[in-house]
Design a protein around this motif. Structure first.
Motif, PDB file in Angstrom:
ATOM      1  N   MET A 185     -12.449  -7.989  -7.046  1.00 38.32           N
ATOM      2  CA  MET A 185     -11.422  -8.083  -6.002  1.00 38.32           C
ATOM      3  C   MET A 185     -10.264  -7.108  -6.203  1.00 38.32           C
ATOM      4  SD  MET A 185     -11.211 -12.092  -4.906  1.00 38.32           S
ATOM      5  CE  MET A 185     -12.658 -12.914  -4.211  1.00 38.32           C
ATOM      6  N   PHE A 186      -9.635  -7.116  -7.376  1.00 38.89           N
ATOM      7  CA  PHE A 186      -8.468  -6.248  -7.550  1.00 38.89           C
ATOM      8  C   PHE A 186      -8.813  -4.767  -7.391  1.00 38.89           C
ATOM      9  CE2 PHE A 186      -5.928  -3.415 -10.158  1.00 38.89           C
ATOM     10  CZ  PHE A 186      -4.680  -3.596  -9.582  1.00 38.89           C
ATOM     11  N   VAL A 201      -8.302 -12.944   1.285  1.00 35.86           N
ATOM     12  CA  VAL A 201      -9.086 -11.802   0.808  1.00 35.86           C
ATOM     13  C   VAL A 201     -10.272 -11.562   1.741  1.00 35.86           C
ATOM     14  CG1 VAL A 201     -10.460 -10.879  -1.095  1.00 35.86           C
ATOM     15  CG2 VAL A 201      -8.365 -12.153  -1.585  1.00 35.86           C
ATOM     16  N   LEU A 202     -10.895 -12.635   2.213  1.00 39.82           N
ATOM     17  CA  LEU A 202     -12.002 -12.505   3.165  1.00 39.82           C
ATOM     18  C   LEU A 202     -11.532 -11.851   4.465  1.00 39.82           C
ATOM     19  CD1 LEU A 202     -14.927 -13.091   4.011  1.00 39.82           C
ATOM     20  CD2 LEU A 202     -14.168 -15.384   4.707  1.00 39.82           C
ATOM     21  N   PHE A 203     -10.372 -12.271   4.962  1.00 39.07           N
ATOM     22  CA  PHE A 203      -9.790 -11.667   6.168  1.00 39.07           C
ATOM     23  C   PHE A 203      -9.555 -10.171   5.958  1.00 39.07           C
ATOM     24  CE2 PHE A 203      -5.537 -10.148   7.440  1.00 39.07           C
ATOM     25  CZ  PHE A 203      -5.745  -9.963   8.802  1.00 39.07           C
ATOM     26  N   TYR A 204      -9.027  -9.802   4.784  1.00 43.14           N
ATOM     27  CA  TYR A 204      -8.759  -8.390   4.505  1.00 43.14           C
ATOM     28  C   TYR A 204     -10.054  -7.580   4.472  1.00 43.14           C
ATOM     29  CZ  TYR A 204      -7.063  -4.141   2.263  1.00 43.14           C
ATOM     30  OH  TYR A 204      -6.776  -2.836   1.979  1.00 43.14           O
ATOM     31  N   ALA A 205     -11.104  -8.142   3.865  1.00 40.20           N
ATOM     32  CA  ALA A 205     -12.377  -7.427   3.768  1.00 40.20           C
ATOM     33  C   ALA A 205     -13.017  -7.215   5.126  1.00 40.20           C
ATOM     34  CB  ALA A 205     -13.327  -8.199   2.853  1.00 40.20           C
ATOM     35  N   ILE A 206     -12.898  -8.213   6.020  1.00 39.42           N
ATOM     36  CA  ILE A 206     -13.554  -8.133   7.320  1.00 39.42           C
ATOM     37  C   ILE A 206     -12.791  -7.247   8.299  1.00 39.42           C
ATOM     38  CG2 ILE A 206     -14.207  -9.493   9.357  1.00 39.42           C
ATOM     39  CD1 ILE A 206     -14.845 -11.798   7.466  1.00 39.42           C
ATOM     40  N   GLY A 246       2.655 -10.850  -7.562  1.00 42.35           N
ATOM     41  CA  GLY A 246       2.193 -12.106  -6.984  1.00 42.35           C
ATOM     42  C   GLY A 246       1.775 -13.111  -8.043  1.00 42.35           C
ATOM     43  N   GLY A 247       1.350 -12.624  -9.206  1.00 46.18           N
ATOM     44  CA  GLY A 247       0.994 -13.531 -10.291  1.00 46.18           C
ATOM     45  C   GLY A 247       2.142 -14.422 -10.713  1.00 46.18           C
ATOM     46  N   ALA A 248       3.389 -13.991 -10.426  1.00 43.70           N
ATOM     47  CA  ALA A 248       4.553 -14.809 -10.777  1.00 43.70           C
ATOM     48  C   ALA A 248       4.570 -16.118 -10.002  1.00 43.70           C
ATOM     49  CB  ALA A 248       5.844 -14.031 -10.517  1.00 43.70           C
ATOM     50  N   LEU A 249       3.950 -16.148  -8.822  1.00 38.68           N
ATOM     51  CA  LEU A 249       3.950 -17.362  -8.014  1.00 38.68           C
ATOM     52  C   LEU A 249       2.938 -18.388  -8.506  1.00 38.68           C
ATOM     53  CD1 LEU A 249       4.537 -16.229  -4.324  1.00 38.68           C
ATOM     54  CD2 LEU A 249       6.163 -17.015  -6.044  1.00 38.68           C
ATOM     55  N   ILE A 255      -3.412  -8.055  -2.554  1.00 41.57           N
ATOM     56  CA  ILE A 255      -3.307  -8.040  -4.013  1.00 41.57           C
ATOM     57  C   ILE A 255      -2.350  -9.129  -4.483  1.00 41.57           C
ATOM     58  CG2 ILE A 255      -2.324  -6.716  -5.939  1.00 41.57           C
ATOM     59  CD1 ILE A 255      -3.828  -4.327  -5.022  1.00 41.57           C
ATOM     60  N   PHE A 256      -1.224  -9.274  -3.780  1.00 39.76           N
ATOM     61  CA  PHE A 256      -0.232 -10.292  -4.130  1.00 39.76           C
ATOM     62  C   PHE A 256      -0.879 -11.679  -4.135  1.00 39.76           C
ATOM     63  CE2 PHE A 256       3.276 -13.189  -3.389  1.00 39.76           C
ATOM     64  CZ  PHE A 256       4.332 -12.630  -4.084  1.00 39.76           C
TER      65      PHE A 256
END
Length: 439
Positions: A355-356, A414-419, A384-387, A257-258
């Motif tokens: 995604m979120f 995000v792809l790594f997290y989904a897989i 994370g939006g602050a970055l 999410i970050f």
């Protein structure tokens, strides 16, 4: 604009009671409003860049302050919810947002960059309180297996707010300012023009404040189901037998999410400046705000479609395809030019859409009685939006177009997290809702 949505599609409300469905319908209005007010910032940023003569780094600091509020306010928000309950916390959150919107009026009159940042921080703190209450509320109000579909559906109304906000901001802010009507996005303003442009934000934020107060009154008078019994924290003795560290899907979902927020906010914040550039779209900021409408419209459509897809396909598979598509169009944005680069950036909204909410529901899957704690950590990760300031710095150093390489890298995580990252490793006993009571 902020009246409760009439009803949610019946196909997505299977398995929940009529009382819970009614609550989801009202919550859709909250999601709409915080999406709406968040994206007004996207029209506000290029406007303030001209008014205060800011660099890209300074411009993105405005949004960074917004998301720092998520980090600062998340834990206090969770404690407030424990103390006064979901319903009253939502009312307080809306009133805090209204106060912040009203502070924008003196900030514009002065005008003061510091007071603008303060006003935006206050608004974001109110939204944080709404996020901490509403996202887990939606996730646990029905069957666990349809949580991703349900949250994507309600988040679609958030995207509806983000879709209409650029039109509102473009008409009431950019079209009424000197900086918003210069081709190519570059404006050199006199002091008189800067003062007039700064004051053009007063009416929009006054309207927003009034709508938030009305919505707070509606919710205060509405009888929401009491879910506190279902989401209450474990007592100290029981808590020792459970550990968040055992849950890979949560531990890797927090950075997911970050990192995703860096991508989403970077695209939306720098969108108007990018498509206005002579080598891309050669548009005025007012014209560019109409294309921002399409970016957020893609997110709205994607969430409605994603909600339906997740009734047939596993949420993680849909997320993997979305991440792959987002990576491809972001690489086109970096490498192409002219209309192709502009439309590839617009299309990323469709892939970002699910995604979120999907990462959020995958992150709390299998947490059982730890769901409340896990939800709080995931909401905190919105910081994370602050970055986005990192992308602003990259834009100043290497050019705005090259800075979107950062977005492409975010899509790969995000792809790594989904897989792999979202796989449940140690499921806790599931919590069950008690019969709803009126609060």
């Amino acid at each position: 604009m902020a009246s409760p949505v009439s009803s949610l599609p019946a196909s997505n409300s299977a398995g929940i009671t009529s009382t819970q469905k009614s609550a989801l319908t009202l919550l859709a209005s909250l999601f709409f409003m915080w999406g709406f007010i968040t994206v007004i910032n996207n029209t506000l940023l290029p406007h303030l860049r001209s008014v205060f003569d800011l660099t890209y780094t300074q411009t993105t600091w405005i949004e960074s302050v917004w998301f720092i509020a998520y980090f600062v306010a998340s834990i206090p928000s969770a404690k407030l919810i424990e103390r006064i309950g979901y319903k009253h916390s939502m009312v307080v959150g809306l009133l805090i947002m209204a106060v912040g919107a009203l502070v924008m009026i003196p900030a514009a009159r002065i005008p003061s960059y510091g007071v603008v940042l303060t006003a935006l921080f206050i608004i974001a703190a109110g939204i944080t309180l709404l996020q901490v209450a509403a996202n887990p509320y939606v996730a646990v109000i029905g069957p666990a297996e349809s949580a991703s579909s349900r949250l994507n559906l309600v988040q679609a109304f958030n995207s509806m707010g983000t879709t209409f906000a650029p039109l509102f901001g473009g008409y009431l802010i950019l079209s009424r300012s000197a900086s918003g009507n210069v081709e190519g996005g570059a404006a050199v303003l006199t002091m008189e023009q800067r003062l007039a442009d700064a004051q053009s934000v007063q009416l929009p934020y006054f309207i927003v404040a009034m709508v938030l107060v009305v919505l707070a009154v509606v919710i205060a008078r509405y009888k929401l189901p009491d879910l506190d019994a279902a989401t209450r924290r474990l007592d100290a003795a029981d808590r020792k037998n459970h550990s968040l560290w055992k849950h890979r899907n949560l531990l890797l979902g927090i950075p997911a999410i970050f990192i995703y927020l860096i991508a989403e906010i970077g695209v939306s914040n720098l969108f108007i400046n990018f498509v206005s550039a002579p080598e891309i779209g050669n548009l005025t900021h007012t014209q560019a705000s109409n294309y921002l409408f399409l970016l957020w419209g893609g997110m709205m459509v994607g969430r409605f479609v994603g909600s339906q897809l997740m009734r047939k396909y596993q949420a993680e598979n849909v997320l993997a395809w979305a991440a792959t598509g987002a990576f491809i169009v972001m690489m086109l944005t970096v490498l192409a030019s002219g209309k192709l680069a502009m439309w590839s950036l617009i299309s990323v909204g469709l892939f970002h859409s699910i995604m979120f909410p999907t990462i959020f529901t995958l992150g709390i899957r299998g947490l059982g009685p730890l769901t409340e704690e896990g939800s709080g950590l995931l909401i905190m990760a919105i910081a994370g939006g602050a970055l986005v300031v990192v992308q602003g710095r990259l834009a100043d150093m290497f050019g705005l177009q090259a800075s979107f390489l950062l977005t492409a890298v975010c899509e790969l995580y995000v792809l790594f997290y989904a897989i792999w990252g979202c796989k449940v490793t140690s499921a806790e006993p599931e919590q069950h809702l008690t019969a709803p009571t009126n609060n």
